[in-house]
Scaffold this active site. Structure first.
Site, PDB file in Angstrom:
ATOM      1  N   PHE A  61       0.846  -1.203   0.000  1.00  0.00           N
ATOM      2  CA  PHE A  61       0.000   0.000   0.000  1.00  0.00           C
ATOM      3  C   PHE A  61       0.879   1.249   0.000  1.00  0.00           C
ATOM      4  O   PHE A  61       0.576   2.239  -0.668  1.00  0.00           O
ATOM      5  CB  PHE A  61      -0.906   0.022   1.238  1.00  0.00           C
ATOM      6  CG  PHE A  61      -2.197  -0.741   1.089  1.00  0.00           C
ATOM      7  CD1 PHE A  61      -2.308  -1.809   0.211  1.00  0.00           C
ATOM      8  CD2 PHE A  61      -3.308  -0.406   1.836  1.00  0.00           C
ATOM      9  CE1 PHE A  61      -3.495  -2.516   0.079  1.00  0.00           C
ATOM     10  CE2 PHE A  61      -4.508  -1.096   1.724  1.00  0.00           C
ATOM     11  CZ  PHE A  61      -4.603  -2.160   0.844  1.00  0.00           C
ATOM     12  N   ASP A  79       2.914  -0.711  11.620  1.00  0.00           N
ATOM     13  CA  ASP A  79       2.469  -2.093  11.756  1.00  0.00           C
ATOM     14  C   ASP A  79       3.111  -2.673  13.003  1.00  0.00           C
ATOM     15  O   ASP A  79       4.054  -2.085  13.553  1.00  0.00           O
ATOM     16  CB  ASP A  79       2.856  -2.910  10.516  1.00  0.00           C
ATOM     17  CG  ASP A  79       1.931  -4.106  10.289  1.00  0.00           C
ATOM     18  OD1 ASP A  79       1.626  -4.831  11.277  1.00  0.00           O
ATOM     19  OD2 ASP A  79       1.487  -4.338   9.152  1.00  0.00           O
ATOM     20  N   LYS A 161     -10.316  -2.156   5.983  1.00  0.00           N
ATOM     21  CA  LYS A 161     -10.645  -3.539   5.637  1.00  0.00           C
ATOM     22  C   LYS A 161     -11.305  -4.207   6.835  1.00  0.00           C
ATOM     23  O   LYS A 161     -10.871  -4.022   7.965  1.00  0.00           O
ATOM     24  CB  LYS A 161      -9.374  -4.313   5.272  1.00  0.00           C
ATOM     25  CG  LYS A 161      -9.631  -5.792   4.967  1.00  0.00           C
ATOM     26  CD  LYS A 161      -8.395  -6.468   4.422  1.00  0.00           C
ATOM     27  CE  LYS A 161      -7.336  -6.715   5.481  1.00  0.00           C
ATOM     28  NZ  LYS A 161      -6.173  -7.437   4.917  1.00  0.00           N
TER      29      LYS A 161
END
EC number: 2.1.1.166
Length: 214
Positions: A61, A79, A161
């Site tokens: 991404f 992350d 998501k």
């Protein structure tokens, strides 16, 4: 001697068309094509914009976003696992846990300006228990929405998501309360057996002014 027979029963072909295409184009993950499709459909990442990517590893991404905002923009990727560094100076990454108590403070230390888009590709480690996985997915999406509302400028965008089912409709209603328009997108690159979709919030509403204390 014959080769080892292929393992049967996998829900998808790990090296499918998008995997091969990603490899050919130098992308870190096939999932980059999911975001690429979303960006082509909606004006989310513009030149000079500031974008936050949650659940950014391994960086597919981020590659798409870096090109979309250009060198005059800013891309922040976080992350819980390390992301291989980028050579572009307008891309910054860090190992952060979005559910940790100090996440907001650490994110602010990385970038203290408002975001034009917050994008979450976070997904929980699946347990195989549908209700549990849906709940974990929604918890991550909920945190992403919280960050987007708190750190984004009016008119900005949100992408998250999550797995269909469970309290999906309730969460969509939450997004609608903050954004003028909400879309549900299942990109072409999504694997056939997957229950994942992307919820896209367009044009963050301006926060209501705080009422004066009498």
């Amino acid at each position: 001697m014959v080769g080892t027979p292929p393992v049967m029963g996998k829900p998808y072909r790990p090296k499918d068309h998008y995997f091969q295409k990603a490899k050919q184009e130098g992308l870190r993950a096939r999932s980059a094509f999911k975001l690429d499709e979303i960006l082509k459909r909606f004006p989310i990442a513009k030149k000079g914009g500031a974008v936050l990517d949650l659940g950014a590893a391994p960086g597919g991404f981020l590659q798409i976003l870096a090109d979309s905002v250009g060198t005059s923009g800013r891309v922040i990727g976080v992350d819980i696992v390390a992301i291989r560094p980028f050579t572009q100076k307008h891309v910054s990454t860090a190992v952060l846990d979005v559910l940790a108590d100090d996440f907001d403070a650490k994110l602010l230390a990385m970038y203290d300006g408002p975001f034009d888009a917050v994008i979450s590709d976070m997904a929980p480690k699946t347990s195989g228990i549908k209700a549990t996985d849906e709940a974990r997915s929604l918890r991550l999406a909920g945190k992403a929405l919280e960050v987007a509302v708190a750190r984004s400028r009016p008119g900005s965008s949100f992408v998250a998501k999550l797995f269909m089912g469970g309290d999906f409709e309730e969460f969509r209603a939450q997004v609608r309360s903050h954004y003028e328009e909400v879309k549900v997108v299942r990109p072409e690159a999504t694997r056939g057996a997957s229950m994942e979709v992307y919820l896209v919030g367009l044009r963050l509403k301006a926060a209501a002014p705080a009422s004066a204390t009498p």
